[in-house]
Motif scaffolding. Structure first.
Motif, short mmCIF file in Angstrom:
data_model
loop_
_atom_site.label_atom_id
_atom_site.label_comp_id
_atom_site.label_asym_id
_atom_site.label_seq_id
_atom_site.Cartn_x
_atom_site.Cartn_y
_atom_site.Cartn_z
N PHE A 1 -27.53 -10.80 -3.67
CA PHE A 1 -27.55 -9.69 -4.63
C PHE A 1 -28.52 -10.01 -5.78
CE2 PHE A 1 -25.57 -6.91 -7.85
CZ PHE A 1 -25.48 -5.76 -7.10
N LEU B 1 -32.19 -9.83 -4.63
CA LEU B 1 -32.79 -8.49 -4.62
C LEU B 1 -33.17 -8.04 -6.02
CD1 LEU B 1 -30.72 -6.50 -1.98
CD2 LEU B 1 -32.97 -7.51 -1.79
N MET B 2 -32.33 -8.37 -6.99
CA MET B 2 -32.65 -8.01 -8.38
C MET B 2 -33.91 -8.75 -8.85
SD MET B 2 -30.33 -5.90 -9.45
CE MET B 2 -28.64 -5.55 -9.81
N LEU C 1 -36.32 -9.84 -6.88
CA LEU C 1 -37.45 -9.22 -6.18
C LEU C 1 -37.89 -7.96 -6.92
CD1 LEU C 1 -36.55 -9.58 -2.40
CD2 LEU C 1 -38.64 -10.35 -3.51
#
Lengths: 289, 275
Positions: free
Chosen positions: A169, A172-173, A175
């Motif tokens: 999680f 992804l943040m 990225l």
């Protein structure tokens, strides 16, 4: 103007009402409950003033659970962020299968906690689990070890499992933060002859720092609230070595049947979290300015 | 773009570590669920299974209410998702576009609610729902799931509204369209990826929620997958094959769903969040 205000309220009100009824009112009830003496749901309450607070604060359970929560939060934040940073740096590169990898890295997060718990309970178990035989084959250990047998071992194993669940999680943040760094910055640096390490320390890291700051705060708050993984794997044991604040609250309310005491711990937990959120929000604001 | 050899090696090693960390546990579980019981607890781990059997799946489906749990989870997650979207879309539109007194304060409160320790409200909610007579019903879970998914959904959607070019909206305003029409006709189609992301977020949150589902639901036939699954763990302490089959069946629906719309969610997170 008046019309637009009315419309805005009509748009916001339903959502706020749900939050108020399901989060706000229960929080108020918890505060009320902490000043009463209630053991089971439904019994007639009577007021006891600060008696619950005095009792909880003078016992050793609360302090040890606050300490464990603190170590828990820091250990998880460090491990999660390190894993996520490595993963995000790799997935930000272009290679065949990068898109698929970026989508499926979240796999550990879309799986129910109970399933996460089940997977790792099996993998770490001394009968049938994969980890022990693997470590023996690799020559790291010579006999199976009980990962949940000692307080420190259980705690470390839980930190690993929880970070395993949450780091994608955060990845992804991160990225998301990286895609916002303009590509020509890297091109320019490349032309100037900056190597990969220089590009990371001079461009990626400074531009990513605000995102990392926000994520560290979110990660901290989310880790603090983790209950199910700990409860299902160790129920706070062994020797109360994994009894963080949420575990203490649940245990007091639903195993010890002392609702008021549990509510008192809840109120203290909320105050601690709120203080943390306000201090970090201020610090992040200052950094931005 | 060319990378140096050292960076390439580092990249390959990191990717390998990621695959081992994320995919290997799942591979072990899936392959384990098809192994004969004696192979599951073999002393030496085998990467490829030496035996194949469906006995664990047959036993699971024959002896437990697994299909009932899946049905309940589907109902709870679907309704939670729809209601979350219905509440979050207008709210975040208002937070992003409309001016009203107290906007900043309310938005701060929503951000705080995201970090709220859910265990704190468990006890009072239990009492509240008992008084209302909705304890042990699926709607009680829907209400709770919606409340927990809302703050992040509003936050995430707000950044999607921010990506809509102002000119498009201004053109609609010039045409004399009221805000409700602008939202429906102009904004909604443009933030469709955002709504998909929020929808997946709400669905997965509800599908995985355990604590409230275990306290608020009492009868076995109303349990959701996580709680029903935990019950199976308790019933059969050491039947690993059965448990591994349960794991596979509990994961399969979300993985299939994610295979179709997962990239919406990921691109949604990577384009919309952290602003």
């Amino acid at each position: 103007m008046r019309n637009s205000s009315l419309l805005a309220f009509a748009f916001v009100a339903p959502a706020m009402l749900v939050l108020l009824l399901i989060l706000g009112w229960p929080l108020v009830s918890a505060v009320i409950l902490s000043f009463q003496d209630v053991r089971y749901v439904g019994t007639e309450p009577h007021w006891v003033g600060f008696a619950n607070y005095i009792k909880v604060l003078s016992g050793s359970k609360l302090l040890s659970s606050i300490g464990l929560s603190l170590i828990w939060v820091v250990a998880n934040a460090v491990l999660q962020t390190m894993l996520a940073l490595a993963a995000a740096l790799a997935l930000n590169e272009r290679f065949r299968g990068a898109k698929v990898a970026r989508t499926w890295i979240i796999l550990t997060w879309i799986v129910p906690t109970v399933v996460v718990v089940m997977i790792w309970r099996w993998l770490f178990s001394t009968s049938g689990g994969m980890i022990n035989p693997l470590l023996i084959q690799m020559g790291i250990i010579d006999r199976p070890i009980g990962f949940f047998a000692s307080p420190a071992g259980a705690f470390a194993t839980l930190v690993f499992i929880n970070s395993w669940r949450w780091f994608p999680f955060i990845t992804l943040m991160l990225l998301a933060g990286m895609t916002r760094i303009p590509g020509d910055l890297y091109e320019a640096a490349r032309i100037d002859g900056a190597n990969a390490w220089k590009r990371f320390t001079r461009i990626t890291w400074p531009l990513l720092k605000p995102t990392l700051g926000v994520l560290a705060v979110i990660g901290t708050l989310l880790s603090f609230n983790v209950f199910d993984i700990i409860w299902l794997l160790t129920a706070g044991g062994p020797a109360n070595g994994t009894r963080t604040m949420p575990v203490l609250i649940y245990e007091t309310a639903f195993k010890g049947y002392r609702l008021s005491e549990a509510a008192t711990v809840s109120v203290i937990a909320t105050i601690l979290l709120l203080a943390f959120a306000l201090i970090t929000a201020r610090a992040l604001d200052r950094e931005e300015n | 773009m060319k990378r140096s050899l050292a960076v390439n090696i580092l990249l390959a090693l990191t990717l390998l570590a990621l695959v081992i960390l994320v995919a290997l546990p799942f591979w072990w579980v899936i392959s384990g669920s098809f192994k004969l019981p004696q192979d599951i607890i073999a002393r030496k781990p085998t990467f490829f299974p030496h035996s194949f059997t469906l006995q664990h799946y047959v036993k699971l489906l024959a002896n437990s209410a697994y299909t009932t749990y899946v049905g309940n989870s589907l109902i709870v997650a679907t309704f939670s998702t729809l209601i979350t979207l219905a509440l979050a879309v207008p709210a975040s539109f208002a937070f992003f576009r409309l001016k009203f007194p107290g906007r900043r304060t309310l938005f701060r409160i929503i951000l705080l609610a995201y970090a709220f320790p859910s265990i704190v409200v468990l006890i009072p909610l239990f009492g509240m729902f008992t008084k209302l007579g909705i304890i042990d019903t699926l709607p009680s879970l829907v209400i709770v799931n919606v409340a927990f998914a809302l703050p992040f959904s509003i936050w995430m959607l707000r950044s999607f509204f921010a990506t809509v070019p102002k000119e498009i909206e201004e053109a609609a305003v010039m045409d004399g369209a009221p805000p409700t029409v602008i939202l429906r006709r102009v904004m909604l189609p443009l933030i469709a990826p955002g709504m998909a992301s929020v929808g997946i977020f709400a669905f997965i949150s509800s599908w995985t929620e355990y604590v409230f589902a275990s306290v608020l639901i009492i009868s076995d036939d109303k349990r959701t997958v996580p709680v029903g699954f935990a019950g199976i763990i308790g019933q059969y302490q050491i039947d690993w094959g059965l448990l591994l089959a349960g794991v596979v069946l509990a994961v399969a629906p979300v993985v299939i769903l994610f295979a179709f719309i997962g990239r919406w969610f990921v691109s949604g997170l990577t384009e919309g969040a952290v602003k």
